[in-house]
Design a protein around this motif. Structure first.
Motif, mmCIF file in Angstrom:
data_model
loop_
_atom_site.group_PDB
_atom_site.id
_atom_site.type_symbol
_atom_site.label_atom_id
_atom_site.label_comp_id
_atom_site.label_asym_id
_atom_site.label_seq_id
_atom_site.Cartn_x
_atom_site.Cartn_y
_atom_site.Cartn_z
ATOM 1 N N ASN A 97 0.852 -1.180 0.000
ATOM 2 C CA ASN A 97 0.000 0.000 0.000
ATOM 3 C C ASN A 97 0.893 1.237 0.000
ATOM 4 O O ASN A 97 2.105 1.149 0.223
ATOM 5 C CB ASN A 97 -0.916 -0.013 1.233
ATOM 6 C CG ASN A 97 -2.114 0.907 1.080
ATOM 7 O OD1 ASN A 97 -2.251 1.624 0.097
ATOM 8 N ND2 ASN A 97 -2.998 0.892 2.062
ATOM 9 N N ASP A 139 -5.387 -7.919 -3.566
ATOM 10 C CA ASP A 139 -5.335 -6.584 -2.968
ATOM 11 C C ASP A 139 -3.915 -6.045 -2.879
ATOM 12 O O ASP A 139 -3.605 -5.244 -2.001
ATOM 13 C CB ASP A 139 -5.964 -6.615 -1.566
ATOM 14 C CG ASP A 139 -5.232 -7.565 -0.621
ATOM 15 O OD1 ASP A 139 -4.315 -8.291 -1.077
ATOM 16 O OD2 ASP A 139 -5.578 -7.591 0.579
ATOM 17 N N SER A 152 -2.180 -3.634 0.052
ATOM 18 C CA SER A 152 -1.807 -4.651 1.038
ATOM 19 C C SER A 152 -1.031 -4.038 2.197
ATOM 20 O O SER A 152 -0.263 -3.095 2.040
ATOM 21 C CB SER A 152 -0.970 -5.743 0.367
ATOM 22 O OG SER A 152 0.183 -5.186 -0.262
ATOM 23 N N THR A 160 -3.419 -7.665 5.910
ATOM 24 C CA THR A 160 -4.287 -8.154 4.837
ATOM 25 C C THR A 160 -3.942 -9.566 4.377
ATOM 26 O O THR A 160 -4.832 -10.314 3.972
ATOM 27 C CB THR A 160 -4.240 -7.208 3.624
ATOM 28 O OG1 THR A 160 -2.882 -7.087 3.165
ATOM 29 C CG2 THR A 160 -4.777 -5.830 3.989
#
Length: 446
Positions: A198, A256, A260, A264
């Motif tokens: 992320n 994702d 992430s 997660t």
């Protein structure tokens, strides 16, 4: 950095528990607490990250004395938000910020700004030369030939995996493995690879570790401040970008990937269907899964839990030792505290061997000293080879750049390298190097 997992199960601390009324008072206004309310004994405010809060509350009570109380004030979840809140207080010379949990990357910045008490020589020598503290932990608290914080726990990442998945892929986990091998092994068996990608600090942790594993660094000569040398546009930078691109383009990428984080991918290790994953993550993982046996998101039973394996962080380049990330939490003492001597005394108490052992056993947050590790090993709560892996990873791992401008460095890297699906070795390292150079020079804004 500090690990986060909302599903982590905690044991009962050895120390006494804080009563609900005391816990409520601990979260009251810091300014009111600093003044001791209506004339009572002073209260030292201890700003903590969300990991191990129950254990922190226990030690806030146990380390309080007849002269002062210690009150726990909880910081936001992300390291970036933690830094922002503390920096605002300290820049305003807030006298109610007595003790604070610091992500190691913020020690240099805060020390350089004059926001931290310098640790007295006797204790500083004990930390740096006493032989008990892990070297990786020592490195996180030093800046400009001084010690500016006390190590509490020393975090690191290892490679977690399903033994059955690695065996099916023919990957010998008794030997060092590379990122390429892990991605290929997961892809060949329908498994996945869990990372933190992320747009936040942990993504920089991954990039930094891969670059260091290739013999490089994001920046060098960091004590030069804004004149530090940016090294992103390098062979090491291109190696890191190649790995990110390979994972993003592979069948092993989790759905994702672009958002992430540490939590997660936890549920991907023991899915109801599928072979599981390889995952890089912090030390809390073992305690997390052990506490979730038979529960949603965890192993179905003890036998499946035994299928959890661990190995050293993947190598960037075959034949070259990896550089596992180093994180954790250091205790900083506010430079504007009205009670600096008590803050120092409290800081030593809350970083004691007992506190470190309880954080490890209750929360999976590993110690910064060998003596605490020995007690954790004697507890039987963790496999000895896993504890040895943690210690080795901290001592042989790689820190993120130690710079008073680290916040700008991290944000600049995130802004160009995210999303991971857009990273290419041909352009990302150069583009990010150019942008970071402009940011450090003050010619570009984040």
């Amino acid at each position: 950095m500090a690990a986060r997992s909302s599903t982590r199960q905690r044991g009962r601390p050895r120390g006494k528990r804080i009563a609900g009324s005391v816990a409520t008072l601990a979260l009251a206004s810091s300014l009111l607490a600093a003044c001791g309310g209506d004339g009572g004994k002073p209260t030292l405010n201890w700003y903590v990250n969300p990991d191990g809060v129950d254990t922190f509350k226990t030690y806030a009570e146990e380390c309080s004395t007849d002269q002062y109380d210690i009150a726990v004030q909880q910081l936001p979840s992300s390291a970036t938000d933690q830094r922002t809140q503390l920096a605002r207080r300290l820049a305003a010379e807030d006298s109610s910020t007595d003790l604070m949990n610091l992500d190691p990357v913020f020690v240099a910045e805060f020390a350089n700004a004059g926001w931290l008490q310098k640790i007295p020589d006797e204790l500083a020598t004990e930390i740096t030369d006493g032989g008990d503290y892990l070297q990786g932990a020592v490195d996180t608290v030093t800046w400009d030939d001084g010690v500016y914080a006390i190590p509490l726990w020393a975090n690191t990442q290892v490679l977690w995996y399903r033994k059955s998945l690695a065996e099916a892929a023919g990957l010998d986990m008794s030997q060092p493995v590379t990122w390429d091998q892990v991605i290929e092994a997961a892809s060949s068996q329908g498994g996945t690879v869990g990372v933190q990608a992320n747009r936040y600090e942990a993504y920089v942790v991954w990039i930094n570790a891969m670059m260091q594993g290739a013999g490089g660094a994001i920046v060098t000569d960091t004590e030069a401040g804004r004149d530090a040398k940016v090294e992103l546009d390098s062979d090491a930078g291109r190696e890191a970008a190649s790995i990110i691109q390979k994972l993003a383009d592979s069948e092993a990428a989790q759905a994702d990937l672009t958002v992430s984080n540490e939590g997660t991918s936890l549920g991907q290790m023991f899915p109801e269907d599928g072979p599981g994953e390889f995952m890089v993550n912090w030390t809390f993982v073992y305690a997390n899964y052990k506490g979730l046996i038979g529960a949603p998101g965890g192993p179905a039973d003890e036998q499946e839990f035994e299928d959890l394996g661990w190995a050293r962080y993947p190598a960037t380049v075959e034949g070259e030792a990896s550089k596992p990330p180093i994180g954790g939490i250091d205790i900083g003492l506010g430079a504007y505290s009205e009670h600096p001597e008590w803050a120092l005394e409290a800081g030593q108490c809350i970083t004691s061997t007992d506190a470190q052992v309880d954080l490890a056993v209750n929360d999976g947050l590993m110690p910064s000293t060998n003596s605490a590790y020995d007690e954790v090993a004697a507890s039987g709560e963790f496999p000895e080879d896993l504890l040895d892996l943690y210690r080795t990873s901290v001592d042989e791992g790689g820190p993120r750049p130690k710079s008073p401008f680290y916040s700008q460095i991290s944000s600049a890297v995130q802004s160009v390298w995210h999303s991971p699906t857009s990273v290419t070795p041909d352009s990302t390292p150069q583009e990010s190097a150019d942008f970071l150079t402009e940011v450090l020079a003050g010619r570009s804004l984040l």
